[in-house]
Every structure is written in C-alpha cells, then in structure tokens.
Scaffold this active site. Structure first.
Site, PDB file in Angstrom:
ATOM      1  N   LYS A  36       0.816  -1.222   0.000  1.00  0.00           N
ATOM      2  CA  LYS A  36       0.000   0.000   0.000  1.00  0.00           C
ATOM      3  C   LYS A  36       0.847   1.269   0.000  1.00  0.00           C
ATOM      4  CE  LYS A  36      -3.497  -2.724   0.236  1.00  0.00           C
ATOM      5  NZ  LYS A  36      -4.452  -2.993  -0.811  1.00  0.00           N
ATOM      6  N   GLU A  59      -6.276   4.449   7.964  1.00  0.00           N
ATOM      7  CA  GLU A  59      -6.738   5.321   6.889  1.00  0.00           C
ATOM      8  C   GLU A  59      -7.920   6.126   7.416  1.00  0.00           C
ATOM      9  OE1 GLU A  59      -6.804   3.926   2.594  1.00  0.00           O
ATOM     10  OE2 GLU A  59      -8.923   3.917   3.139  1.00  0.00           O
ATOM     11  N   HIS A  88     -18.048  -3.787   5.700  1.00  0.00           N
ATOM     12  CA  HIS A  88     -17.159  -3.702   4.533  1.00  0.00           C
ATOM     13  C   HIS A  88     -17.249  -4.895   3.594  1.00  0.00           C
ATOM     14  CE1 HIS A  88     -15.243   0.022   5.762  1.00  0.00           C
ATOM     15  NE2 HIS A  88     -15.537  -0.409   6.965  1.00  0.00           N
ATOM     16  N   ARG A  96      -7.136  -8.179 -10.037  1.00  0.00           N
ATOM     17  CA  ARG A  96      -7.751  -9.484 -10.342  1.00  0.00           C
ATOM     18  C   ARG A  96      -9.154  -9.229 -10.870  1.00  0.00           C
ATOM     19  NH1 ARG A  96     -11.404  -8.956  -6.135  1.00  0.00           N
ATOM     20  NH2 ARG A  96     -10.514  -8.129  -4.222  1.00  0.00           N
TER      21      ARG A  96
END
Lengths: 504, 165
Positions: free
Chosen positions: A121, A205, A240, A297
């Site tokens: 990340k 985050e 989520h 993907r």
C-alpha cells in the site's frame, strides 16, 4: 511485436462460483480446464464441471488453496499451460504470479511487479501521488502499534479505519472512533488478516463519512491499450462486505464517469498494468473522488459490468494473456441499460448475519428474461465452515434501473433455497426501501439506516400455517399407516397422500 | 382432525374434516395440496390461489419458505396441545441458558470467566467460521455458570460453549 501463444489447458487456482465462471469461459473458447480441490470440496460444483480435478490437501485454505507449491504441482500433473487465479486465495500474491512464470506457465492476470506494487500500500500510494491521483490521508502499513497510536489523532484523524495491508473483501477492517478503542481494534484486525491472508500487517486510513464506494473496471492488453469499462456502485455494504452492486451508478454526474475512467487508466498505466483490474474510489458528498486501492484481479461483481457493456471479462482476460489485442476499444464501448447484483450468502440476516452451515436440501434458481445466476452450489451440496459464505450471485439486467430492480424483486422471490439460512430476506427488504430505490444511500446505509424486521415480509402467515399443517398431517397419516396397516381408511383426508398418487 | 398451527405468536385452528373441507378458525377454504418432488416442494391451491412452497421439518417445527419469506410454524394436534398445557405448569423458573456453537469453528477468545456477572448483549465467545469472527452474546443478564471451551479450540456445531444462570 507481441508474441501470441496458444492456451490449451487452464488450471483454475480457485473454488466456488468463480471457478465455475472460469470453466464456462474456457469451455466457450475450446480450452480444457483443470480444477483443484481440498478434501472437503470433492463434491463442489467446480470439481464436477471441470475436465480434470486434482486433490491438493486439507480443508483449511492454508493447507490447500493457499499453498503455492501444491497448486503448481497440480498444474504440472495436469500439463496446464496457464493458471487463472480467480479472486481471493492466491489471486493478489505477486510471489504466486512470479512462481507461475518461473514454471513457464502463463499467469492470467497482471505482471508480478504490478501486483506487488498495488499489494504494497505504501508503494502504491507513493506511485499514485507521483501520478497525480487524489489520495485519502493515512499511514503506511507495517508500523508498530505505538507508532500508529502516535499519528492516529493528528496526521490521520478520527474516525479512522484499521485495514489489512494484504487486504480485500473487507476482511481485517475495523472502524475506530476514539483513540482508546484503537489498541483493541488493531489486535482484532491483525488476527483476522493473519487468518484470511496469512499476513497480519495493518495500516490506518481516515474514514470519509457519507461516502460512496465506486469502482472503475479497467482492461489492459500487451499492445499498449488500456481502457475503462465504466463504474460499479458498491456502496451497499455491511462490515465492509459488499452485498449489492450496480452498474452504472446513480451518483455520478456530468462528466464524472469520463474523469474517473481517465484517472483509473492513469492508475493502471502507472504500475505497468496488464489484464483485468479494478480501481476503487471513495466519492465524498461533494463528489470529490479519492483513490482507494486497485484490485489486481477479476472482481466478484464483474458480472454487472458484463451485462451493461456486453464484454465477457473472463474471456478478455484469457485473450489478453494469450498476447492478443483485446476485443473492445474505448470508442467502441457502449453502456446499455442497468444491471444489479445481489450476493446470496449463507447467513442469517435476522441474527447478525451469522454464517450458516449445513446441507442445501432444496434449491431452485430464478429464470426468465434479464436474469443471470452465477452459482457454486446445488441441491444436496454441503456448506462447510472453511470458506466464505457466498453461495451464488444473482444478477438482473433491465433497460432502466427501475426495471432492473423490479426484475431483481421477482427473481429474489423465486429463488428457493432450503437447508441453510440465506440473506435473501435482507435483499428483499432493501429493494422495498424507498431510500434505496431513490438512490439516497451511502456506504453507511445498511449499518445505520436499515432495519430488517421479520414482520415486514410475513405476508402469508396463514398460508404457511395451512401448508405446514397439511405436511404434518400427511406425516402422521403415513406413520399411522405403518403401525396399523390393516386398519380401514375412513377419512377423506388420506388424500393428502393417496389422492396425490392417483393424480400423478 | 383439528390442529393448532402457530406462526409468529399467531395461532390458527385448522380443521381437516372427513368430507375433505378445510377450516381455518371456522372459515371454510377450498384446498388442493400436492407434493411436487416427494421431498420438500409443495403446491397449494387455496380457493384457487396458487402457492408454491418448500417445507422442512426441523426440531419439531416446520420451516415454510413462501415467496422468499421463511416462516417457522409449530403444529400441534389436540392431544399434543393438552400435553403441552399440562407440562407447562412444571417448567422451573430461572433456568440455565446454554450458549451453543451455531456452526463449527475455531474459538478465538472467551472474554468471560466462570462466576462473572454479565449484562444482556455482552460478548461471551468469539467464534471464527467462514473467515469471519462472530461474537456470541448473552441473551439476557446473569452469572456465567461455566466456561466449557478455551481459545484455540475447534468446536463442532451445537457444542455448549458457556452456560449462564
């Protein structure tokens, strides 16, 4: 000059509905398929449908689907010339993609270094910053707990999210509103990440409130073409986990699709991207968008894009992996109508979405115009606790959003699954919600504004009572007949068993 | 034959008469009932209205899936009804509640100890299954009588994990 190669046999390094989906694409292209399976998956649909199947180990993913050596060994035994990783498991592991190439196999996906850059990340954020892509405030992954606690309040700001560095699919994510809750959340997130991805690294985050989760599908071939295939609206989530997705999104205005699409192409090009990928954005209330991450993907929800664009993404993946030019061009691409996908999960929506295991005692999927079912299960299939709870995806297309949603309502009421609890009642209630129908929702909608009351859907309790009573009566009659075979039948109600036999 | 069928606290008296009529709370209905697969699927016409449902017996109750909605129906005949009424007098109060594993899985954490008082809704066990961590909570306030499992243990479905008094 790009060399094109022939793919004769694909090893599918996955299970469930996506493995079935890949088998379907291969079969249409005349390519042979080899499945892999764990000890509990002998009866899984992908094993039944593939041309070949190889047992690779124990039921836990860490004993089978996550073991690179075992997957490659199966590919060798099968004589496969390519590997499709699907989503989850090894799909976003750069070392796996590299191991495939080292083995002389075609990896149907991006180049290993692109997966690596997006999987890391910090590297991804840095690359995106340089490419001028808008970013959300946060930390790099791999900080110690005390380092994260130190920057949480100032640099990042509350509310914030603890996320798994190796993440995806919502696993290992925790929302934290206060500093004192952070240590506990870090511990839980690390544990979940360790269990799901074999890597407990996490990062922080800032949480953008009232946000929409909108993602852009991209395709890139080896001839230097990179295109976007429009957006998917994925704001209907719980913990989520996406539950329902749409293509297109009601939330995009004006030239936003074009601008976000161009940003997504820039993201892909910045990491030398190849094959199918998804660039995820958070869009705030004022319709500013921020780069979230790139999923390197095929996505679970790829089907809604396929329905609206008419592009078969899995076949394009294979075509691109062969070194051919991709089918669609940015100019030729058109979006027609609206598609909605409901994820049908084995979980009890009335009991905190608790996963449900057991044998599917009966299943009938909906049919008819505009309906697509991507399923990994069948009548008699045993659902084990080792893999995630998604049974199938129900996708409906319509000329307009209204038609697609009404079609979905019908399809959900026709979907019959017995033996395990499913979240179908959740979807039905959602499709009755005025806020949802009007498009007034964001990522917090399901958890904060959505109430699932059992009574809402109980429209025919009397009919249910009659049906259960007739079944109970029939069972008692049959039991009585076994005990007293010679007793003369005097009740007309014996027809429940007998009348039926006459009329068959 | 008279039955009492209970759905969501609502009880219907359903009478199957020897002449083939069906009465719900005294109201007559014309009924045509058919098994479609000898297993779980049934077709029911009630006054010519068509219903198709799945019916499954589970622990003495019937689960009926009708137009996507799942109903739990308890069916008793008159004799069972009388038995239930008489035995209801002997149910002891303040019984022990057993928290059982709703699915097989791995015990991640047991944040309570025996002898501890717990509030309703307090987490008793964290069970990992299907890649999710599930918190099993106390259905009511009480005292933890016994903890039968520890972190790291694999459990089968329905195993008693914690008991509360």
């Amino acid at each position: 000059m790009v060399e094109t190669t022939l793919i004769k046999k694909v090893l599918i390094a996955n299970r469930g509905e996506i493995a079935v989906r890949i088998i379907q694409a291969c079969r249409e292209l005349g390519i042979e398929t080899a499945a892999i399976y764990s000890e509990v998956d002998r009866t899984a649909l992908h094993v039944r449908q593939a041309d070949e199947a190889y047992l690779i180990g124990g039921p836990r993913p860490s004993e089978s689907y996550l073991v690179i050596d075992k997957v490659l060994e199966a590919a060798r035994r099968a004589g496969a010339d390519a590997i499709h990783p699907g989503y989850g498991f090894l799909a976003e592991r750069a070392d796996f993609a590299q191991a495939c190439l080292d083995e002389g196999l075609i990896f149907i996906g991006p180049r290993p270094h692109s997966i690596g850059m997006m999987g890391d990340k910090l590297a991804a954020r840095e690359t995106m910053r340089k490419a001028g892509v808008p970013l959300i405030p946060g930390t790099r992954p791999g900080l110690r707990d005390d380092e994260m606690l130190a920057v949480a309040e100032g640099e990042v700001g509350f509310p914030l999210m603890v996320k798994a560095a190796a993440g995806g699919g919502g696993k290992g994510i925790r929302i934290v509103h206060r500093l004192e809750d952070l240590p506990g959340a870090l511990a839980t997130a690390r544990r979940e990440a360790e269990a799901a991805f074999g890597d407990g690294t996490v990062y922080l985050e800032k949480l953008i409130e009232g946000a929409h989760h909108i993602e852009i599908q991209v395709l890139a071939d080896q001839h230097g073409n990179t295109i976007h295939l429009g957006e998917r609206e994925c704001s209907i989530q719980r913990r989520h986990q996406k539950l329902l997705e749409e293509c297109p999104s009601m939330f995009l205005e004006g030239d936003m699709r074009q601008r976000m699409g161009e940003t997504a192409i820039r993201v892909a090009q910045a990491v030398d991207y190849l094959n199918a990928g998804t660039v995820e954005f958070l869009v705030d209330r004022d319709r500013n968008y921020y780069f979230l991450e790139m999923n390197t993907r095929i996505q679970v929800e790829h089907a809604v894009t396929e329905m609206v664009t008419g592009v078969d993404l899995v076949k394009e993946q294979i075509r691109i992996a062969r070194g051919r030019r991709m089918g669609p061009t940015q100019e030729s691409l058109t979006m027609k109508g609206w598609a909605v996908e409901c994820r049908i999960n084995a979980e009890d929506p009335y009991n905190q979405f608790m996963p449900s295991v057991g044998r599917i005692s009966a299943i009938v999927a909906p049919t008819g115009p505009g309906i697509r079912v991507d399923s990994g299960v069948y009548d008699g299939y045993e659902i084990t606790p080792y893999y995630d709870s998604m049974l199938a995806k129900l996708i409906c297309w319509g000329e307009s959003r209204g038609e697609a949603l009404l079609r979905m309502r019908r399809a959900l009421s026709e979907y019959r699954i017995m033996g395990v609890n499913t979240n179908i009642p959740f979807h039905q209630t959602l499709l009755d919600s005025h806020r949802f129908l009007a498009g007034s929702f964001d990522t917090s909608f399901v958890e904060q504004r959505f109430e699932l009351e059992r009574d809402n859907r109980d429209l025919h309790p009397e009919v249910a009572a009659i049906m259960a009573t007739l079944v109970a009566h029939r069972q008692r009659q049959q039991a009585a007949q076994i005990v007293q075979p010679n007793e003369r039948d005097t009740s007309n109600w014996k027809w429940v068993g007998r009348w039926e036999r006459l009329h068959r | 034959m008279k039955y009492l069928a209970t759905v969501n606290d609502q009880t219907y008296t359903i009478e199957l008469q020897p002449d083939g009529k069906l009465l719900v709370d005294g109201h007559e209905h014309e009924v045509n009932f058919l098994s479609l697969d000898e297993k779980a699927f049934y077709s029911l016409l009630v006054n010519n209205r068509s219903y198709e449902g799945l019916v499954r017996e589970a622990e003495g109750q019937y689960e009926v899936l009708l137009w996507g909605a799942l109903y739990n129906v308890k069916v008793m005949d008159e004799r069972e009804q009388r038995l239930a009424q008489s035995s209801a007098l002997f149910v002891p109060s303040g019984t022990e509640i057993a928290i059982r594993a709703p699915m097989p899985g791995l015990i991640v954490e047991v944040p309570v100890d025996a002898g501890q008082d717990v509030e309703a809704g307090e987490t008793l066990v964290i069970l990992e299954s299907m890649k999710m961590q599930n918190e099993l909570k106390a259905p009511r306030a009480g005292k933890v009588h016994a903890v039968h499992v520890k972190a790291g243990e694999n459990v089968e479905q329905n195993k008693t994990l914690v008991t509360i008094t």
